[in-house]
Scaffold this active site. Structure first.
Site, mmCIF file in Angstrom:
data_model
loop_
_atom_site.group_PDB
_atom_site.id
_atom_site.type_symbol
_atom_site.label_atom_id
_atom_site.label_comp_id
_atom_site.label_asym_id
_atom_site.label_seq_id
_atom_site.Cartn_x
_atom_site.Cartn_y
_atom_site.Cartn_z
ATOM 1 N N HIS A 245 0.838 -1.203 0.000
ATOM 2 C CA HIS A 245 0.000 0.000 0.000
ATOM 3 C C HIS A 245 0.875 1.256 0.000
ATOM 4 O O HIS A 245 0.641 2.188 -0.773
ATOM 5 C CB HIS A 245 -0.868 0.058 1.265
ATOM 6 C CG HIS A 245 -1.911 -1.001 1.375
ATOM 7 N ND1 HIS A 245 -2.105 -1.737 2.516
ATOM 8 C CD2 HIS A 245 -2.834 -1.461 0.486
ATOM 9 C CE1 HIS A 245 -3.106 -2.582 2.349
ATOM 10 N NE2 HIS A 245 -3.562 -2.449 1.108
ATOM 11 N N LYS B 77 -17.953 -5.567 8.522
ATOM 12 C CA LYS B 77 -16.781 -6.421 8.289
ATOM 13 C C LYS B 77 -15.941 -6.467 9.568
ATOM 14 O O LYS B 77 -15.636 -5.411 10.143
ATOM 15 C CB LYS B 77 -15.963 -5.818 7.141
ATOM 16 C CG LYS B 77 -14.971 -6.757 6.498
ATOM 17 C CD LYS B 77 -14.377 -6.077 5.268
ATOM 18 C CE LYS B 77 -13.093 -6.725 4.820
ATOM 19 N NZ LYS B 77 -12.437 -5.987 3.743
ATOM 20 N N ARG C 92 -2.115 -5.738 -8.517
ATOM 21 C CA ARG C 92 -1.077 -6.736 -8.231
ATOM 22 C C ARG C 92 -0.899 -7.741 -9.354
ATOM 23 O O ARG C 92 0.189 -8.228 -9.601
ATOM 24 C CB ARG C 92 -1.409 -7.480 -6.934
ATOM 25 C CG ARG C 92 -1.174 -6.659 -5.703
ATOM 26 C CD ARG C 92 -1.730 -7.314 -4.488
ATOM 27 N NE ARG C 92 -3.177 -7.418 -4.571
ATOM 28 C CZ ARG C 92 -3.970 -7.682 -3.543
ATOM 29 N NH1 ARG C 92 -3.465 -7.914 -2.368
ATOM 30 N NH2 ARG C 92 -5.279 -7.724 -3.695
ATOM 31 N N SER D 155 -3.283 -7.452 3.091
ATOM 32 C CA SER D 155 -3.477 -7.319 4.542
ATOM 33 C C SER D 155 -3.982 -8.639 5.120
ATOM 34 O O SER D 155 -3.559 -9.048 6.208
ATOM 35 C CB SER D 155 -4.493 -6.214 4.848
ATOM 36 O OG SER D 155 -4.045 -4.981 4.371
HETATM 37 O O1 PNS Z 1 -8.888 -2.597 0.827
HETATM 38 P P1 PNS Z 1 -10.185 -3.032 0.198
HETATM 39 O O2 PNS Z 1 -11.121 -3.588 1.263
HETATM 40 O O3 PNS Z 1 -9.993 -3.978 -0.945
HETATM 41 O O4 PNS Z 1 -10.860 -1.713 -0.405
HETATM 42 C C1 PNS Z 1 -12.091 -1.767 -1.092
HETATM 43 C C2 PNS Z 1 -12.722 -0.383 -1.214
HETATM 44 C C3 PNS Z 1 -12.798 0.298 0.147
HETATM 45 C C4 PNS Z 1 -11.868 0.473 -2.121
HETATM 46 C C5 PNS Z 1 -14.127 -0.576 -1.842
HETATM 47 O O5 PNS Z 1 -14.797 -1.577 -1.159
HETATM 48 C C6 PNS Z 1 -14.959 0.686 -1.792
HETATM 49 O O6 PNS Z 1 -14.706 1.617 -2.527
HETATM 50 N N1 PNS Z 1 -15.951 0.699 -0.877
HETATM 51 C C7 PNS Z 1 -16.799 1.849 -0.652
HETATM 52 C C8 PNS Z 1 -18.255 1.545 -1.028
HETATM 53 C C9 PNS Z 1 -18.453 1.712 -2.516
HETATM 54 O O7 PNS Z 1 -18.223 2.761 -3.074
HETATM 55 N N2 PNS Z 1 -18.872 0.621 -3.164
HETATM 56 C C10 PNS Z 1 -19.098 0.573 -4.582
HETATM 57 C C11 PNS Z 1 -17.826 0.223 -5.316
HETATM 58 S S1 PNS Z 1 -18.083 0.196 -7.042
#
Ligand code: PNS
Length: 201
Positions: A55, A79, A128, A165
């Site tokens: 990150h 979560k 990745r 993570s």
């Molecule tokens: O580290 P992560 O958990 O893979 O991050 C995922 C994240 C936070 C980037 C994604 O889940 C997100 O943007 N969540 C916010 C809710 C949202 O906008 N959902 C629609 C995505 S198209």
């Protein structure tokens, strides 16, 4: 190099050949070309439970391209996590402290709403490998469908291509060595949290 030239030719072209007509259609020139680099602002969103060196590599590279980068931690009450949002933000603040144009924030709800409210035009994420492509592309396309917020991907440093993570937490939980995969300050907190959990179970 100017952003416009980075984007390449933008004129429409059509060519008549003796055997017929070949039309090559290229997007019209942008009427409002992008500003000179650095671009104004981007967000690096995620759970960061906890932040890894992968990150951090993405944040630092984004910070070289954008005037300001906001690392935004998703508040997701459904979560389960190893660290609270406040703890994750503290760890993030420690590791981005050397970079004055990186700030840490949190958000809930849709990422694009957060972007819109803050005037952030670009989401930057690490890619990745093939495993990331489907999900990341799906989110990028949905976010683009919802707003005009763009998603840009940086190729993850191959040193950290396998890193997540979740894997770090799993390996640390079973006593594996994760040094070099997370920043030193995070390693200390991770080790302490794993020991706390072990003692409590
Ligand atoms: O580290 P992560 O958990 O893979 O991050 C995922 C994240 C936070 C980037 C994604 O889940 C997100 O943007 N969540 C916010 C809710 C949202 O906008 N959902 C629609 C995505 S198209």
């Amino acid at each position: 190099m100017k952003p416009a030239s980075r984007l390449g030719t933008s004129a429409s072209t059509s060519r008549r050949a003796s055997s017929g007509t070949i039309c090559i259609s290229v997007s019209p020139a942008p009427t409002n070309p992008p500003q000179e680099a650095p671009l104004p602002q981007a967000v690096c969103p995620g759970s960061f439970d906890p932040v890894t060196n992968g990150h951090l590599d993405v944040f630092v590279r984004a910070a070289a391209l954008f005037e300001k980068v906001t690392v935004a931690v998703l508040i997701n009450k459904t979560k389960s996590s190893l660290f609270t949002v406040d703890e994750r933000m503290d760890m993030l603040r420690e590791v981005v402290a050397p970079y004055p144009n990186i700030e840490v924030d949190s958000f809930h709800g849709l990422l694009v709403d957060y972007c819109r409210n803050r005037g952030i035009p670009v989401i930057v994420k690490g890619m990745r490998g093939f495993g990331d492509v489907d999900y990341e592309l799906q989110m990028a396309q949905m976010n683009r469908r919802l707003t005009d917020v763009e998603t840009m991907f940086v190729s993850t440093n191959p040193l950290y291509g396998f890193l997540s993570s979740s894997l770090v937490k799993e390996v640390a939980t079973y006593g594996g060595d994760v040094s070099g995969l997370v920043p030193e300050s995070v390693l200390a907190r991770l080790t302490a949290r794993v020991e706390e959990r072990r003692a409590g179970s």
